[in-house]
Design a protein around this motif. Structure first.
Motif, PDB file in Angstrom:
ATOM      1  N   GLU A 216       1.493  -4.801   6.388  1.00 39.42           N
ATOM      2  CA  GLU A 216       0.242  -4.054   6.237  1.00 39.42           C
ATOM      3  C   GLU A 216      -0.423  -3.754   7.574  1.00 39.42           C
ATOM      4  O   GLU A 216      -1.526  -3.227   7.624  1.00 39.42           O
ATOM      5  CB  GLU A 216      -0.744  -4.861   5.390  1.00 39.42           C
TER       6      GLU A 216
ATOM      7  N   ASP B  39       0.805  -1.208   0.000  1.00 38.52           N
ATOM      8  CA  ASP B  39       0.000   0.000   0.000  1.00 38.52           C
ATOM      9  C   ASP B  39       0.846   1.268   0.000  1.00 38.52           C
ATOM     10  O   ASP B  39       0.335   2.350   0.083  1.00 38.52           O
ATOM     11  CB  ASP B  39      -0.953   0.006   1.194  1.00 38.52           C
TER      12      ASP B  39
ATOM     13  N   ASN C  82      -5.644   2.123  -0.543  1.00 41.75           N
ATOM     14  CA  ASN C  82      -4.988   0.868  -0.964  1.00 41.75           C
ATOM     15  C   ASN C  82      -5.763   0.192  -2.088  1.00 41.75           C
ATOM     16  O   ASN C  82      -5.880  -1.032  -2.125  1.00 41.75           O
ATOM     17  CB  ASN C  82      -4.872  -0.160   0.170  1.00 41.75           C
TER      18      ASN C  82
END
Ligand code: TNX
Length: 723
Positions: free
Chosen positions: A471, A224, A687
């Motif tokens: 993440e 992301d 994202n």
């Protein structure tokens, strides 16, 4: 006298002595288990006047203890009230005894390691707050005699610091947490496709460039954060300080450079280590998948020698892990000089080039006095010396086969010991090996192993691979804590328990609940509690826990303390969570919460789709992904249209895929429509995806690209999630 009567007398003694009442009952819930412990009447008063006596070779342990227990007097001479540390060479190296009498406490160990283990057990005889390092005295320790030794000399954790960077301070903190659980080997996975983490002075660019992902780095970015440079590496001095810190805590650090596969990060920094051909990237969305060292390039072995020479000087361990797992050997088929080498050597199979590569590396290792360690798929042919430590991970069968071949084996079966796996169905994590909670870890058994296989098992280990960790805000270690604890507590027990010291799960769980949760809170671990059970019946949601934790709930707004039940006609909106000390459960709902809608859906796109079959699966909610024919430009869209209008309490759309780089809308927004003609925006993508709550019945949802010239690859689309 029966144990329970002794126990009652002990309570009375402590209460009468007026020092500490019920809190002094610690010392029953040992994790890991203690082989033998018998209590007698009375207790030892540990006060500020108590002296700590030790042999000179144990000075580091004495200094370590002082960090936790505020002894005032730290002396070599005999005193009235004393705690003594001693080496007793007649005990096994890691074995120890503890004798708590009214006047003294003696911890004897076969060596430094044994005494350290004894001290870790002594801590468990103290109130949990000892771990918070601000314990106040006096406290009472029940009189007892303990004798104990580990079943396995290798109680192991592999931490993947390559996929996700873990700072020096965080690593030292985990070293402490492992030490409390008598885990004595920390295997650092220092290189992989996503990073190179060791400073190599003769090749400074390896770490300085290969230690970072994203931005201007040639290394695969984090999912992301494509444009953010993120990561780090350990300098040699930092690594030496970690090694020293760990050694004082009876932990050996075993370094791993994963070869010949899993080497994409280094391949991106120094393309010369890869086989010299131009890969065809059209089938892989522009991704060069070569991540394997060229086996025939002589200068590669000189580079590897530089790395091994420098690292041997940092890590005193006898072992050097050289990976060997998941090698895509087909790259060697495409390389002219590897094909030539294969011919010259008369190899029938390309795979044999891996044996060749490994034996060259092992030859280098032996020049530096190191014994190799590999993953079980690193064993091919018979090139590996039988002293090679094999980390067996693929399956229980692979573990048994490895041990059967005569290799010293660390059992780290994915199904039980991979701590990157999910802990229950709706939680975060991988699930390829299984869904594994602390109970499942604890249930591991050697029942199917033959005696001969068992003789070759030298240890039990857990692994945390960190592809997903990145993440979950790795700058805080909350996710790692949650994934490791209490599963590591179970693992430590499996690796340590001897003969009859094994407990049934219920008993172990009782020890966790009644004491160890409190200890982990004092250790400041964000550990996982088992999730509450939630049911919806007769218009009421009820939740329950079996660990004495506090229950909270939310319908999407503020979190409130749970009372007896929640009356509602919309159970699907509620989540529950339990909390205790620094631990918390996952947020869970009743079955109604998880029920998904699957209305008839058609997906169209301004970019069109590449494969009808893949698209059909995505439309039918059968999993998989579909890909558009080209990359996106500003204004491109993907539309989900429903045959009938859908009333949903939540929807989720996602472009892109974790494993396919840049196949998403880097920026964009989502629109919904009541009639399939007029659309209204409901939010911007994060994202490549968005979770939103539609305010009315919806006929179509459209994801729109807002960036001028978006990702260089086509766009990946998954099913829409509708609750
Ligand atoms: C398999 S375990 C791998 C790792 C992955 C892991 C994910 C091993 C030797 N190879 O590269 O990270 O699965 O669970």
């Amino acid at each position: 006298m029966s144990t329970s009567i002794r126990y009652i007398l002990l309570r009375i003694c402590l209460i009468v002595s007026g020092l500490v009442s019920v809190q002094a009952m610690y010392g029953r819930d040992f994790i890991p288990s203690v082989e033998q412990c018998s209590y007698s009447d009375g207790c030892f008063r540990l006060t500020e006047e108590t002296s700590l006596l030790f042999e000179e070779s144990l000075r580091d342990i004495a200094v370590y203890i002082l960090d936790y227990v505020p002894f005032r007097s730290f002396s070599q001479k005999g005193d009235e009230s004393k705690v003594m540390l001693r080496v007793n060479p007649s005990l096994g190296e890691e074995a120890y005894t503890i004798s708590v009498r009214q006047q003294s406490v003696t911890v004897s160990g076969g060596s430094y390691a044994g005494v350290f283990n004894g001290v870790m057990t002594l801590f468990q005889l103290l109130p949990p707050r000892v771990y918070s390092r601000n314990m106040t005295l006096p406290v009472s320790i029940p009189c007892c005699e303990i004798s104990d030794h580990p079943r396995f000399g290798y109680r192991w954790l592999c931490l993947d610091v390559a996929r996700t960077w873990i700072s020096v301070d965080a690593l030292k903190r985990y070293v402490d947490l492992l030490a409390y659980h008598k885990i004595n080997k920390l295997h650092l996975h220092l290189s992989d496709d996503e990073g190179w983490r060791v400073e190599i002075k003769s090749h400074p660019e390896f770490a300085k460039v290969g230690g970072f992902r994203g931005g201007d780095s040639p290394v695969y970015p984090r999912y992301d954060k494509f444009d953010e440079k993120w990561g780090g590496f350990y300098t040699q001095d930092e690594l030496r300080s970690i090694v020293g810190y760990a050694a004082k805590r009876n932990i050996e650090i075993i370094p791993e450079i994963d070869m010949p596969g899993h080497s994409k990060a280094l391949g991106n920094v120094c393309p010369d280590i890869l086989c010299p051909y131009t890969p065809d990237t059209s089938a892989t969305n522009g991704l060069d998948i070569r991540n394997v060292w060229c086996a025939s390039n002589e200068s590669n072995y000189r580079i590897i020698e530089d790395v091994i020479r420098e690292m041997s000087d940092i890590f005193p361990s006898r072992f050097f892990h050289i990976g060997g797992d998941e090698v895509v050997s087909s790259v060697w088929d495409k390389c002219p000089s590897c094909r030539r080498l294969k011919r010259e050597k008369g190899y029938a199979e390309t795979r044999q080039l891996q044996d060749y590569f490994m034996s060259r590396v092992i030859e280098i290792l032996s020049r530096y006095g190191k014994v190799p360690s590999v993953w079980n798929d690193g064993i091919h042919g018979d090139g590996l010396p039988k002293s090679t430590i094999v980390c067996a991970w693929k399956s229980q069968d692979a573990c048994m086969a490895t041990a059967g071949l005569g290799f010293p084996t660390i059992v780290m079966t994915g199904s039980h010991f991979y701590l990157d796996m999910k802990q229950s169905e709706h939680e975060y994590g991988h699930n390829w090996a299984s869904i594994t909670d602390a109970r499942k870890v604890y249930s591991f058994s050697f029942d199917k192993y033959t005696e001969e296989q068992l003789r070759n098992v030298i240890g039990v280990g857990a692994t945390f691979f960190s592809e997903i960790y990145i993440e979950h805000n790795p700058d805080s270690n909350a996710y790692l804590d949650y994934m490791l604890f209490p599963r590591l507590c179970s693992m430590s027990d499996v690796a340590w328990r001897t003969g009859s010291s094994g407990r049934a799960w219920d008993e172990f769980y009782k020890s966790l609940r009644s004491t160890h949760y409190e200890r982990m809170s004092a250790m400041n671990i964000g550990f996982r509690l088992f999730p509450p059970r939630v049911r919806y019946e007769n218009g009421c949601l009820t939740a329950s826990v079996d660990d004495g934790s506090d229950l909270y709930y939310s319908d999407g707004g503020e979190w409130r303390r749970y009372g007896t039940s929640v009356r509602t006609t919309t159970p699907e909106r509620y989540l529950f969570q339990s909390r205790k000390g620094t631990g918390e459960s996952f947020r869970v709902g009743s079955d109604e919460y998880y029920r998904l809608q699957r209305p008839a859906t058609h997906i169209t796109s301004s970019m069109e789709f590449a494969s009808d079959r893949a698209l059909e699966r995505v439309e039918k909610y059968e999993g998989g992904i579909a890909r558009t024919r080209r990359a996106a430009h500003k204004g491109d869209w993907i539309q989900y249209s429903f045959d009938n209008c859908v009333r949903a309490r939540e929807m989720f759309v996602q472009t892109g895929h974790v494993h396919l780089r840049r196949c998403l809308f880097l920026s964009g927004h989502v629109e919904v429509s009541r009639d399939g003609v007029n659309f209204v925006s409901v939010g911007t993508l994060h994202n490549g995806g968005l979770d939103f709550v539609p305010q009315y019945e919806v006929k179509a949802v459209r994801v729109v690209c807002d960036s001028r010239s978006d990702a260089e690859d086509n766009v990946v689309v998954a099913s829409i999630t509708i609750k």
